[in-house]
Design a protein around this motif. Sequence first.
Motif, mmCIF file in Angstrom:
data_model
loop_
_atom_site.group_PDB
_atom_site.id
_atom_site.type_symbol
_atom_site.label_atom_id
_atom_site.label_comp_id
_atom_site.label_asym_id
_atom_site.label_seq_id
_atom_site.Cartn_x
_atom_site.Cartn_y
_atom_site.Cartn_z
ATOM 1 N N THR A 117 -15.885 2.364 8.766
ATOM 2 C CA THR A 117 -16.329 2.710 7.417
ATOM 3 C C THR A 117 -16.560 1.430 6.630
ATOM 4 O O THR A 117 -16.505 0.327 7.189
ATOM 5 C CB THR A 117 -15.286 3.609 6.710
ATOM 6 N N THR A 118 -16.841 1.555 5.342
ATOM 7 C CA THR A 118 -17.109 0.406 4.490
ATOM 8 C C THR A 118 -15.974 0.230 3.482
ATOM 9 O O THR A 118 -15.083 1.073 3.385
ATOM 10 C CB THR A 118 -18.437 0.599 3.743
ATOM 11 N N ILE A 119 -16.020 -0.864 2.735
ATOM 12 C CA ILE A 119 -15.028 -1.128 1.690
ATOM 13 C C ILE A 119 -15.772 -1.344 0.380
ATOM 14 O O ILE A 119 -16.621 -2.243 0.281
ATOM 15 C CB ILE A 119 -14.171 -2.369 2.020
ATOM 16 N N GLY A 120 -15.474 -0.523 -0.598
ATOM 17 C CA GLY A 120 -16.167 -0.613 -1.879
ATOM 18 C C GLY A 120 -15.711 -1.779 -2.725
ATOM 19 O O GLY A 120 -14.615 -2.339 -2.526
ATOM 20 N N LYS A 121 -16.545 -2.155 -3.678
ATOM 21 C CA LYS A 121 -16.244 -3.240 -4.615
ATOM 22 C C LYS A 121 -14.933 -2.964 -5.344
ATOM 23 O O LYS A 121 -14.652 -1.844 -5.747
ATOM 24 C CB LYS A 121 -17.388 -3.364 -5.612
ATOM 25 N N GLY A 122 -14.114 -4.008 -5.509
ATOM 26 C CA GLY A 122 -12.845 -3.862 -6.220
ATOM 27 C C GLY A 122 -11.662 -4.255 -5.355
ATOM 28 O O GLY A 122 -11.788 -5.048 -4.411
#
Length: 251
Positions: A117-122
Motif C-alpha cells: 500500500t502507500t503512505i499518505g502525507k503527514g
Amino acid sequence: MQNKLLLLGIALVSLTACKTTSLQVANVETQKNISINNELKNDEEIAKFIAPYTEKLNKEMNQKISYTQVDLTKEGDNSNLGNLLADFTFDGADVWAKANLNKNVDAALINIGGIRTTIGKGDIMLKNVFEVMPFENEVIIVKFKGSDLQGLFDYYAQNETNNPVSHLYIETQNKQVVKTLINGKPVNPDQDYYVATSDYLALGGDNMKFFSKGESIPTGIKLRDLFIDYFKKNQQINPKEDMRLNFIGKK
C-alpha cells in the motif's frame, strides 16, 4: 473327532465376531449457515480477556516513527516510495555486509508487489510500515560475478517492470538493454558484485531466475524491521525523485 469339532466351533465363533455390523443413519438435521458479519455478537468474556492486549497493541501501532511532507506512492517506474524502500534495503544491507563480510553492497533490488500500500502525507505510524510490508521477508545479499548481472538487466528489459532498485541505472529501448550502471559505473564482467534483495526474490520469486546465478548470503534481518529502523532514523522523509529505470518506448 472331538478336536476337529472344537476347531470348527472356534472358527465359526471367530467369523461371527468379525462380521461387520450394519449401521444406519437414524436422523439427519440440516444446519443453518452462520454469516460472519457485524451482526455477530462479541463473546464478552473473550473480549474482556483480550482488551488489555488490544489496548497495548493499538498504542504501540499508533506511535509516530517519522513524518513525510508528500504522499509516498508506488506508482510509476521510479516511485518515491519504491526508491525510498530500495535505498533503505541498500543502506541496511551495506552496514551488515561491512560488519560481517568486510564487503560493500553494490546495489539493491526489491519487488513492487511486496509493497502492499502507500503512505499518505503527514505522520508515519508504526502500523503504516506493517501495512506496507506485512510479510516476514528476510534481507538476502547475493554475490554475483559481473558477467552474470546481464540476466538481471535482461529481466528488466523484457518485463519493463517497475520493481524498485537502488544504486542501479537500467535503460532499455524496445525491450533491449541500452545502458546499465552500478554505483554510477559500467559493470566490470570480472568483478564481484553484492546485490541486496529479499529471500522471496533470491529464491526466484516474480520469475527472477537470474538470482540462481549468484551465491545467496542470509543476513537474518527482517525487511520490515529494517524499514522501521530507518524510518525512525529519518524523522523527516524527503524521497529522491531520480530516474533509475528508464524504459524508452514502453507501452
